[in-house]
Design an enzyme around this catalytic site. Structure first.
Site, PDB file in Angstrom:
ATOM      1  N   GLY A 233       0.775  -1.236   0.000  1.00 49.50           N
ATOM      2  CA  GLY A 233       0.000   0.000   0.000  1.00 49.50           C
ATOM      3  C   GLY A 233       0.799   1.274   0.000  1.00 49.50           C
ATOM      4  N   ARG A 313      -5.292   1.517 -15.977  1.00 48.30           N
ATOM      5  CA  ARG A 313      -5.570   2.369 -14.816  1.00 48.30           C
ATOM      6  C   ARG A 313      -6.259   3.696 -15.150  1.00 48.30           C
ATOM      7  NH1 ARG A 313      -2.326   4.301 -11.690  1.00 48.30           N
ATOM      8  NH2 ARG A 313      -3.297   3.807  -9.721  1.00 48.30           N
ATOM      9  N   CYS A 343     -12.798   0.681 -28.933  1.00 47.09           N
ATOM     10  CA  CYS A 343     -14.138   1.235 -29.141  1.00 47.09           C
ATOM     11  C   CYS A 343     -14.798   1.474 -27.788  1.00 47.09           C
ATOM     12  CB  CYS A 343     -14.968   0.284 -29.987  1.00 47.09           C
ATOM     13  SG  CYS A 343     -14.209  -0.023 -31.573  1.00 47.09           S
TER      14      CYS A 343
HETATM   15  C1  LIG Z   1      -2.328  -5.837  -3.778  1.00 42.85           C
HETATM   16  C2  LIG Z   1      -1.805  -6.387  -2.526  1.00 42.85           C
HETATM   17  C3  LIG Z   1      -0.544  -6.028  -2.079  1.00 42.85           C
HETATM   18  C4  LIG Z   1       0.330  -5.031  -2.777  1.00 42.85           C
HETATM   19  O1  LIG Z   1      -0.204  -3.775  -2.755  1.00 42.85           O
HETATM   20  P1  LIG Z   1       0.667  -2.549  -3.307  1.00 42.85           P
HETATM   21  O2  LIG Z   1      -0.304  -1.424  -3.306  1.00 42.85           O
HETATM   22  O3  LIG Z   1       1.114  -2.945  -4.671  1.00 42.85           O
HETATM   23  O4  LIG Z   1       1.785  -2.356  -2.370  1.00 42.85           O
HETATM   24  C5  LIG Z   1      -0.065  -6.619  -0.938  1.00 42.85           C
HETATM   25  N1  LIG Z   1      -0.795  -7.514  -0.260  1.00 42.85           N
HETATM   26  C6  LIG Z   1      -2.016  -7.883  -0.651  1.00 42.85           C
HETATM   27  C7  LIG Z   1      -2.753  -8.875   0.138  1.00 42.85           C
HETATM   28  C8  LIG Z   1      -2.572  -7.319  -1.791  1.00 42.85           C
HETATM   29  O5  LIG Z   1      -3.795  -7.690  -2.181  1.00 42.85           O
END
Ligand SMILES: *Cc1c(COP(=O)(O)O)cnc(C)c1O
Length: 419
Positions: A233, A313, A343
Protein backbone atom coordinates in the site's frame (compact mmCIF):
# COMPACT_ATOMS: atom_id res chain seq x y z
CA UNK A 1 7.72 17.09 -6.06
CA UNK A 2 8.70 14.05 -8.07
CA UNK A 3 11.12 13.96 -10.93
CA UNK A 4 9.44 12.95 -14.17
CA UNK A 5 12.61 12.87 -16.25
CA UNK A 6 13.27 9.71 -18.25
CA UNK A 7 16.18 7.30 -17.72
CA UNK A 8 16.71 7.04 -21.49
CA UNK A 9 17.06 9.50 -24.35
CA UNK A 10 14.80 9.72 -27.36
CA UNK A 11 17.56 8.18 -29.50
CA UNK A 12 17.93 5.27 -27.08
CA UNK A 13 14.18 4.63 -27.15
CA UNK A 14 14.12 4.84 -30.94
CA UNK A 15 16.92 2.25 -31.02
CA UNK A 16 14.75 -0.11 -28.95
CA UNK A 17 11.68 0.65 -31.07
CA UNK A 18 13.65 -0.17 -34.22
CA UNK A 19 13.82 -3.76 -32.96
CA UNK A 20 10.67 -4.09 -30.87
CA UNK A 21 7.70 -2.33 -32.43
CA UNK A 22 5.67 -0.03 -30.19
CA UNK A 23 3.77 -0.26 -27.93
CA UNK A 24 5.92 -1.83 -25.22
CA UNK A 25 6.55 -1.49 -21.50
CA UNK A 26 10.15 -0.80 -20.55
CA UNK A 27 11.44 -1.19 -16.97
CA UNK A 28 14.45 0.52 -15.43
CA UNK A 29 16.22 -2.32 -13.61
CA UNK A 30 18.82 -0.32 -11.71
CA UNK A 31 16.21 2.11 -10.37
CA UNK A 32 14.09 -0.80 -9.14
CA UNK A 33 17.07 -2.37 -7.41
CA UNK A 34 18.10 0.92 -5.79
CA UNK A 35 14.57 1.43 -4.55
CA UNK A 36 14.42 -2.06 -3.05
CA UNK A 37 17.73 -1.38 -1.29
CA UNK A 38 16.37 1.88 0.16
CA UNK A 39 13.40 0.01 1.65
CA UNK A 40 15.68 -2.58 3.25
CA UNK A 41 17.96 0.13 4.64
CA UNK A 42 14.99 1.83 6.28
CA UNK A 43 14.30 -1.37 8.22
CA UNK A 44 17.83 -2.62 8.85
CA UNK A 45 17.27 -2.05 12.59
CA UNK A 46 14.57 -4.72 12.99
CA UNK A 47 15.90 -7.22 15.57
CA UNK A 48 13.97 -10.16 14.09
CA UNK A 49 14.86 -9.21 10.50
CA UNK A 50 12.93 -7.49 7.72
CA UNK A 51 11.57 -8.78 4.43
CA UNK A 52 9.41 -7.33 1.67
CA UNK A 53 7.38 -9.94 -0.14
CA UNK A 54 6.99 -8.37 -3.59
CA UNK A 55 3.30 -8.43 -4.55
CA UNK A 56 3.66 -10.49 -7.70
CA UNK A 57 0.44 -9.18 -9.23
CA UNK A 58 2.08 -5.76 -9.68
CA UNK A 59 4.61 -7.02 -12.23
CA UNK A 60 4.43 -10.78 -12.74
CA UNK A 61 7.49 -11.15 -14.91
CA UNK A 62 10.04 -13.72 -13.69
CA UNK A 63 13.01 -11.69 -14.99
CA UNK A 64 12.00 -8.77 -12.78
CA UNK A 65 11.21 -11.12 -9.87
CA UNK A 66 14.68 -12.63 -10.30
CA UNK A 67 16.34 -9.21 -9.97
CA UNK A 68 14.21 -8.43 -6.90
CA UNK A 69 15.08 -11.80 -5.40
CA UNK A 70 18.74 -10.86 -5.73
CA UNK A 71 17.91 -7.77 -3.66
CA UNK A 72 16.47 -9.97 -0.92
CA UNK A 73 12.78 -9.71 -1.75
CA UNK A 74 10.36 -12.58 -1.48
CA UNK A 75 7.00 -12.99 -3.19
CA UNK A 76 3.47 -12.19 -2.10
CA UNK A 77 1.09 -14.48 -3.97
CA UNK A 78 -2.66 -14.71 -4.09
CA UNK A 79 -3.16 -17.35 -6.75
CA UNK A 80 -1.86 -20.67 -8.05
CA UNK A 81 -0.24 -19.01 -11.06
CA UNK A 82 1.65 -16.54 -8.91
CA UNK A 83 2.92 -19.40 -6.73
CA UNK A 84 4.17 -21.19 -9.86
CA UNK A 85 5.98 -18.02 -10.98
CA UNK A 86 7.75 -17.78 -7.62
CA UNK A 87 8.70 -21.45 -7.76
CA UNK A 88 10.19 -20.97 -11.23
CA UNK A 89 12.31 -18.07 -9.98
CA UNK A 90 13.44 -20.09 -6.96
CA UNK A 91 11.44 -18.07 -4.45
CA UNK A 92 10.17 -20.81 -2.15
CA UNK A 93 9.55 -21.67 1.50
CA UNK A 94 9.06 -18.77 3.86
CA UNK A 95 10.21 -16.37 1.16
CA UNK A 96 6.62 -16.60 -0.05
CA UNK A 97 3.58 -15.32 1.74
CA UNK A 98 0.29 -16.61 0.38
CA UNK A 99 -2.29 -13.94 1.12
CA UNK A 100 -5.39 -14.93 -0.75
CA UNK A 101 -9.11 -14.68 -0.24
CA UNK A 102 -11.96 -16.89 -1.42
CA UNK A 103 -9.23 -19.49 -1.93
CA UNK A 104 -9.72 -22.90 -3.56
CA UNK A 105 -8.20 -25.93 -1.80
CA UNK A 106 -5.69 -26.65 -4.59
CA UNK A 107 -4.12 -23.21 -4.10
CA UNK A 108 -3.63 -23.84 -0.39
CA UNK A 109 -2.14 -27.22 -1.28
CA UNK A 110 0.35 -25.62 -3.68
CA UNK A 111 1.27 -22.97 -1.12
CA UNK A 112 1.86 -25.65 1.52
CA UNK A 113 3.87 -27.78 -0.91
CA UNK A 114 6.20 -24.79 -1.46
CA UNK A 115 6.42 -24.22 2.29
CA UNK A 116 4.92 -20.73 1.93
CA UNK A 117 3.70 -18.72 4.88
CA UNK A 118 -0.07 -19.11 4.68
CA UNK A 119 -2.02 -16.03 5.70
CA UNK A 120 -5.70 -16.83 6.25
CA UNK A 121 -8.46 -14.42 5.30
CA UNK A 122 -11.23 -15.80 7.51
CA UNK A 123 -11.74 -17.80 10.69
CA UNK A 124 -13.62 -20.48 8.75
CA UNK A 125 -10.52 -21.05 6.65
CA UNK A 126 -8.72 -22.71 9.57
CA UNK A 127 -10.80 -25.85 9.16
CA UNK A 128 -10.86 -25.45 5.38
CA UNK A 129 -7.06 -25.36 5.31
CA UNK A 130 -6.78 -28.30 7.69
CA UNK A 131 -9.08 -30.35 5.43
CA UNK A 132 -7.26 -29.21 2.27
CA UNK A 133 -3.96 -30.38 3.78
CA UNK A 134 -5.26 -33.78 4.84
CA UNK A 135 -5.92 -32.93 8.47
CA UNK A 136 -2.68 -31.22 9.42
CA UNK A 137 -2.15 -27.48 9.70
CA UNK A 138 1.24 -25.97 8.81
CA UNK A 139 3.61 -25.20 11.67
CA UNK A 140 3.32 -21.45 10.97
CA UNK A 141 -0.04 -19.74 10.33
CA UNK A 142 -0.83 -16.07 9.94
CA UNK A 143 -4.16 -14.22 10.01
CA UNK A 144 -5.21 -11.10 8.13
CA UNK A 145 -6.75 -8.46 10.38
CA UNK A 146 -9.44 -6.07 9.16
CA UNK A 147 -9.81 -3.32 11.77
CA UNK A 148 -13.19 -2.30 10.33
CA UNK A 149 -14.80 0.69 12.07
CA UNK A 150 -12.06 0.61 14.74
CA UNK A 151 -9.92 2.59 12.36
CA UNK A 152 -12.66 4.88 11.04
CA UNK A 153 -11.22 7.85 12.97
CA UNK A 154 -8.51 8.19 10.36
CA UNK A 155 -9.63 10.39 7.48
CA UNK A 156 -7.24 8.90 4.95
CA UNK A 157 -7.96 5.24 5.55
CA UNK A 158 -10.97 4.58 3.33
CA UNK A 159 -13.48 2.18 4.82
CA UNK A 160 -12.05 -1.13 6.03
CA UNK A 161 -15.51 -2.23 7.20
CA UNK A 162 -16.61 -2.32 3.57
CA UNK A 163 -13.62 -4.39 2.47
CA UNK A 164 -14.17 -8.11 1.97
CA UNK A 165 -10.85 -9.04 3.54
CA UNK A 166 -9.73 -10.30 6.90
CA UNK A 167 -10.79 -11.22 10.43
CA UNK A 168 -12.62 -8.99 12.89
CA UNK A 169 -10.78 -8.21 16.08
CA UNK A 170 -12.85 -10.68 18.12
CA UNK A 171 -12.25 -13.40 15.52
CA UNK A 172 -8.50 -12.96 15.89
CA UNK A 173 -8.62 -13.91 19.58
CA UNK A 174 -10.85 -16.91 18.87
CA UNK A 175 -8.80 -17.88 15.82
CA UNK A 176 -5.40 -17.93 17.55
CA UNK A 177 -6.90 -19.93 20.45
CA UNK A 178 -8.12 -22.41 17.89
CA UNK A 179 -4.68 -22.63 16.24
CA UNK A 180 -3.07 -23.13 19.62
CA UNK A 181 -5.47 -25.93 20.51
CA UNK A 182 -4.77 -27.59 17.17
CA UNK A 183 -1.04 -27.62 17.91
CA UNK A 184 0.16 -24.77 15.67
CA UNK A 185 3.48 -23.53 17.07
CA UNK A 186 4.39 -20.42 15.11
CA UNK A 187 2.18 -17.37 14.58
CA UNK A 188 1.98 -14.38 12.29
CA UNK A 189 -0.35 -11.38 12.06
CA UNK A 190 -1.06 -9.38 8.92
CA UNK A 191 -3.07 -6.37 7.89
CA UNK A 192 -3.44 -4.44 4.65
CA UNK A 193 -5.69 -1.44 4.90
CA UNK A 194 -4.35 1.04 2.39
CA UNK A 195 -3.59 1.27 -1.26
CA UNK A 196 -1.42 3.85 -2.99
CA UNK A 197 -1.08 5.86 0.22
CA UNK A 198 1.44 8.69 0.21
CA UNK A 199 1.13 9.88 3.81
CA UNK A 200 4.09 8.34 5.66
CA UNK A 201 2.39 8.67 9.06
CA UNK A 202 -0.33 6.36 7.88
CA UNK A 203 2.12 3.44 7.88
CA UNK A 204 3.41 4.37 11.30
CA UNK A 205 -0.16 4.33 12.66
CA UNK A 206 -0.82 0.95 11.07
CA UNK A 207 2.35 -0.42 12.64
CA UNK A 208 1.36 0.97 16.02
CA UNK A 209 -2.04 -0.69 15.68
CA UNK A 210 -0.41 -4.05 14.90
CA UNK A 211 2.13 -3.74 17.73
CA UNK A 212 -0.59 -2.97 20.30
CA UNK A 213 -2.67 -5.83 19.04
CA UNK A 214 0.21 -8.28 19.19
CA UNK A 215 0.95 -7.32 22.79
CA UNK A 216 -2.69 -7.93 23.69
CA UNK A 217 -3.02 -11.17 21.71
CA UNK A 218 0.22 -12.56 23.12
CA UNK A 219 -0.95 -11.96 26.68
CA UNK A 220 -4.53 -13.10 26.31
CA UNK A 221 -3.99 -16.15 24.15
CA UNK A 222 -0.61 -17.06 25.60
CA UNK A 223 1.28 -17.39 22.33
CA UNK A 224 4.43 -15.83 20.92
CA UNK A 225 4.32 -14.02 17.59
CA UNK A 226 7.18 -14.56 15.23
CA UNK A 227 6.14 -12.42 12.30
CA UNK A 228 4.21 -9.24 11.59
CA UNK A 229 3.16 -8.34 8.07
CA UNK A 230 2.25 -4.71 7.47
CA UNK A 231 0.87 -5.42 4.00
CA UNK A 232 1.55 -3.27 0.97
CA UNK A 233 0.00 0.00 0.00
CA UNK A 234 2.93 2.42 -0.04
CA UNK A 235 1.99 4.78 -2.83
CA UNK A 236 4.02 6.35 -5.59
CA UNK A 237 3.94 9.94 -6.86
CA UNK A 238 2.01 9.54 -10.11
CA UNK A 239 1.66 13.33 -10.33
CA UNK A 240 4.72 15.56 -10.60
CA UNK A 241 3.51 17.64 -7.64
CA UNK A 242 3.35 14.57 -5.39
CA UNK A 243 6.25 13.37 -3.26
CA UNK A 244 7.42 9.80 -2.73
CA UNK A 245 7.01 8.33 0.76
CA UNK A 246 10.14 8.98 2.83
CA UNK A 247 11.09 5.39 3.64
CA UNK A 248 13.82 6.34 6.10
CA UNK A 249 11.28 8.40 8.07
CA UNK A 250 8.74 5.55 8.08
CA UNK A 251 11.43 3.08 9.18
CA UNK A 252 12.64 5.27 12.04
CA UNK A 253 9.11 6.07 13.30
CA UNK A 254 8.14 2.41 13.18
CA UNK A 255 11.30 1.67 15.15
CA UNK A 256 10.17 4.09 17.88
CA UNK A 257 6.75 2.43 17.97
CA UNK A 258 8.33 -1.05 18.08
CA UNK A 259 10.52 -0.10 21.00
CA UNK A 260 7.65 1.56 22.88
CA UNK A 261 5.29 -1.40 22.40
CA UNK A 262 6.98 -4.69 21.62
CA UNK A 263 10.26 -4.15 23.44
CA UNK A 264 8.58 -2.40 26.40
CA UNK A 265 6.19 -5.34 26.78
CA UNK A 266 9.13 -7.73 26.90
CA UNK A 267 8.22 -9.40 23.62
CA UNK A 268 10.29 -10.12 20.59
CA UNK A 269 12.35 -10.19 18.57
CA UNK A 270 9.58 -10.16 15.95
CA UNK A 271 10.24 -10.21 12.23
CA UNK A 272 8.71 -7.26 10.36
CA UNK A 273 7.54 -7.89 6.83
CA UNK A 274 5.69 -6.01 4.12
CA UNK A 275 4.06 -6.89 0.83
CA UNK A 276 4.72 -3.79 -1.21
CA UNK A 277 4.32 -4.18 -4.94
CA UNK A 278 3.53 -0.79 -6.42
CA UNK A 279 6.26 1.13 -4.59
CA UNK A 280 8.92 -1.39 -5.66
CA UNK A 281 8.38 -1.27 -9.42
CA UNK A 282 5.59 1.22 -10.24
CA UNK A 283 7.65 4.34 -10.88
CA UNK A 284 10.23 2.49 -12.94
CA UNK A 285 8.05 1.27 -15.81
CA UNK A 286 7.13 3.24 -18.92
CA UNK A 287 4.59 2.44 -21.60
CA UNK A 288 6.00 3.61 -24.91
CA UNK A 289 3.73 4.25 -27.88
CA UNK A 290 3.83 6.24 -31.08
CA UNK A 291 1.55 9.00 -32.33
CA UNK A 292 -0.59 7.63 -35.16
CA UNK A 293 -3.07 10.47 -35.57
CA UNK A 294 -3.89 13.96 -34.44
CA UNK A 295 -7.48 15.05 -34.60
CA UNK A 296 -9.25 18.38 -33.99
CA UNK A 297 -13.02 18.20 -33.46
CA UNK A 298 -14.82 19.46 -30.34
CA UNK A 299 -11.57 18.75 -28.52
CA UNK A 300 -8.03 18.09 -29.68
CA UNK A 301 -6.81 14.49 -29.67
CA UNK A 302 -3.52 12.70 -29.96
CA UNK A 303 -4.08 9.05 -30.91
CA UNK A 304 -1.44 6.45 -30.02
CA UNK A 305 -0.73 2.90 -31.11
CA UNK A 306 -0.97 1.97 -27.40
CA UNK A 307 -4.38 1.65 -25.81
CA UNK A 308 -6.18 0.89 -22.57
CA UNK A 309 -5.56 -2.84 -23.03
CA UNK A 310 -1.87 -2.04 -22.37
CA UNK A 311 -2.57 0.13 -19.32
CA UNK A 312 -6.01 0.04 -17.79
CA UNK A 313 -5.57 2.37 -14.82
CA UNK A 314 -6.51 5.71 -16.43
CA UNK A 315 -9.64 4.27 -18.05
CA UNK A 316 -10.66 2.13 -15.09
CA UNK A 317 -9.89 4.39 -12.13
CA UNK A 318 -9.41 7.77 -13.79
CA UNK A 319 -5.81 7.55 -12.56
CA UNK A 320 -3.27 10.17 -13.52
CA UNK A 321 -0.29 8.92 -15.49
CA UNK A 322 2.26 11.49 -16.57
CA UNK A 323 2.75 11.81 -20.33
CA UNK A 324 5.93 13.01 -21.99
CA UNK A 325 7.12 13.38 -25.53
CA UNK A 326 10.86 12.65 -25.63
CA UNK A 327 12.82 15.09 -27.74
CA UNK A 328 10.02 17.70 -27.70
CA UNK A 329 10.76 19.11 -24.28
CA UNK A 330 11.17 22.57 -25.81
CA UNK A 331 8.17 22.38 -28.15
CA UNK A 332 5.10 24.56 -27.51
CA UNK A 333 2.59 23.03 -25.10
CA UNK A 334 -0.97 22.21 -26.09
CA UNK A 335 -3.97 20.66 -24.33
CA UNK A 336 -5.02 17.24 -25.62
CA UNK A 337 -6.88 14.09 -24.80
CA UNK A 338 -4.36 11.30 -25.37
CA UNK A 339 -6.23 8.27 -26.65
CA UNK A 340 -5.95 4.65 -27.71
CA UNK A 341 -7.94 2.87 -30.36
CA UNK A 342 -10.45 0.78 -28.37
CA UNK A 343 -14.14 1.23 -29.14
CA UNK A 344 -14.58 2.62 -25.64
CA UNK A 345 -14.61 6.32 -24.96
CA UNK A 346 -12.73 5.78 -21.70
CA UNK A 347 -9.72 4.58 -23.67
CA UNK A 348 -7.85 7.77 -22.81
CA UNK A 349 -4.45 7.92 -21.14
CA UNK A 350 -4.97 11.59 -20.31
CA UNK A 351 -7.85 14.05 -20.55
CA UNK A 352 -7.42 17.80 -21.02
CA UNK A 353 -3.69 17.40 -20.44
CA UNK A 354 -1.16 20.00 -21.43
CA UNK A 355 1.71 18.20 -23.16
CA UNK A 356 4.52 19.15 -25.51
CA UNK A 357 2.81 19.29 -28.89
CA UNK A 358 3.89 16.10 -30.68
CA UNK A 359 4.19 15.39 -34.39
CA UNK A 360 2.70 12.30 -35.98
CA UNK A 361 5.29 9.53 -35.65
CA UNK A 362 6.73 10.81 -32.35
CA UNK A 363 7.24 8.45 -29.45
CA UNK A 364 5.07 9.18 -26.43
CA UNK A 365 5.88 7.85 -22.96
CA UNK A 366 3.20 7.10 -20.38
CA UNK A 367 4.96 7.08 -17.01
CA UNK A 368 4.60 4.85 -13.94
CA UNK A 369 3.42 1.72 -15.74
CA UNK A 370 5.67 -0.57 -13.68
CA UNK A 371 2.90 -1.85 -11.41
CA UNK A 372 -0.58 -2.94 -12.45
CA UNK A 373 0.37 -1.96 -16.00
CA UNK A 374 1.07 -4.90 -18.29
CA UNK A 375 -0.30 -7.22 -15.59
CA UNK A 376 -3.76 -5.65 -15.78
CA UNK A 377 -3.74 -5.82 -19.57
CA UNK A 378 -6.47 -7.52 -21.53
CA UNK A 379 -7.47 -8.47 -25.06
CA UNK A 380 -10.65 -6.51 -25.68
CA UNK A 381 -11.22 -5.65 -29.36
CA UNK A 382 -8.76 -8.49 -30.11
CA UNK A 383 -5.90 -6.19 -29.13
CA UNK A 384 -2.66 -7.98 -28.35
CA UNK A 385 -0.62 -7.78 -25.17
CA UNK A 386 2.61 -5.86 -25.65
CA UNK A 387 6.24 -6.82 -25.15
CA UNK A 388 8.08 -6.05 -21.92
CA UNK A 389 11.68 -4.84 -21.95
CA UNK A 390 14.23 -4.64 -19.16
CA UNK A 391 16.47 -1.59 -19.46
CA UNK A 392 19.79 -2.06 -17.68
CA UNK A 393 21.18 1.37 -18.53
CA UNK A 394 23.28 2.98 -21.27
CA UNK A 395 21.74 1.21 -24.20
CA UNK A 396 21.74 -2.20 -22.48
CA UNK A 397 18.35 -3.86 -22.71
CA UNK A 398 16.62 -7.15 -23.40
CA UNK A 399 13.15 -8.40 -24.18
CA UNK A 400 11.74 -10.14 -21.11
CA UNK A 401 8.40 -10.93 -22.74
CA UNK A 402 7.75 -10.86 -26.45
CA UNK A 403 4.62 -9.24 -27.82
CA UNK A 404 1.63 -11.50 -28.29
CA UNK A 405 0.81 -12.62 -31.80
CA UNK A 406 -2.64 -13.24 -33.26
CA UNK A 407 -1.78 -16.95 -33.14
CA UNK A 408 -1.26 -16.64 -29.35
CA UNK A 409 -4.54 -14.84 -29.04
CA UNK A 410 -6.52 -17.44 -31.00
CA UNK A 411 -4.64 -20.42 -29.57
CA UNK A 412 -7.49 -21.44 -27.27
CA UNK A 413 -10.07 -21.56 -30.09
CA UNK A 414 -10.21 -24.47 -32.51
CA UNK A 415 -11.61 -22.93 -35.71
CA UNK A 416 -10.54 -23.15 -39.34
CA UNK A 417 -8.44 -20.18 -40.43
CA UNK A 418 -7.54 -19.05 -36.89
CA UNK A 419 -4.41 -19.81 -34.96
C1 LIG B 1 -2.33 -5.84 -3.78
C2 LIG B 1 -1.80 -6.39 -2.53
C3 LIG B 1 -0.54 -6.03 -2.08
C4 LIG B 1 0.33 -5.03 -2.78
O1 LIG B 1 -0.20 -3.78 -2.75
P1 LIG B 1 0.67 -2.55 -3.31
O2 LIG B 1 -0.30 -1.42 -3.31
O3 LIG B 1 1.11 -2.94 -4.67
O4 LIG B 1 1.79 -2.36 -2.37
C5 LIG B 1 -0.06 -6.62 -0.94
N1 LIG B 1 -0.80 -7.51 -0.26
C6 LIG B 1 -2.02 -7.88 -0.65
C7 LIG B 1 -2.75 -8.88 0.14
C8 LIG B 1 -2.57 -7.32 -1.79
O5 LIG B 1 -3.80 -7.69 -2.18
Amino acid sequence: MSDKSLPFTKAQLEAVAAQVPTPFHIYDESAMRANAKALYEAFDWVPGGFKNFFAVKALPNPHVMQALKEEGLGGDCSSYGELVLCEAVGITGENIVFTSNDTPAYEFQKAAELGAIINLDDISHINFLEDALGGKLPELVSFRYNPGPLKAGNAIIGKPEEAKYGFTRAQLFAGYRMLKSKGVKRFGLHTMVASNELNPDYFVETAQMLFDLVVELSREVGIEFELLNHGGGIGIPYRPEETAVDLAYVGSKIREAYEASIVAAGLGPIKITMECGRMITGSYGYLVGRVLHKKAVYKDYVGLDANMANLMRPGMYGSYHHVSVPGREDAPKKVYDVTGSLCENNDKFAIDREISDPEIGDLVVIHDSGAHGHSMGFNYNAKLRSAEILWSGEGQWRVIRRAETLADHFATIDFPGLG
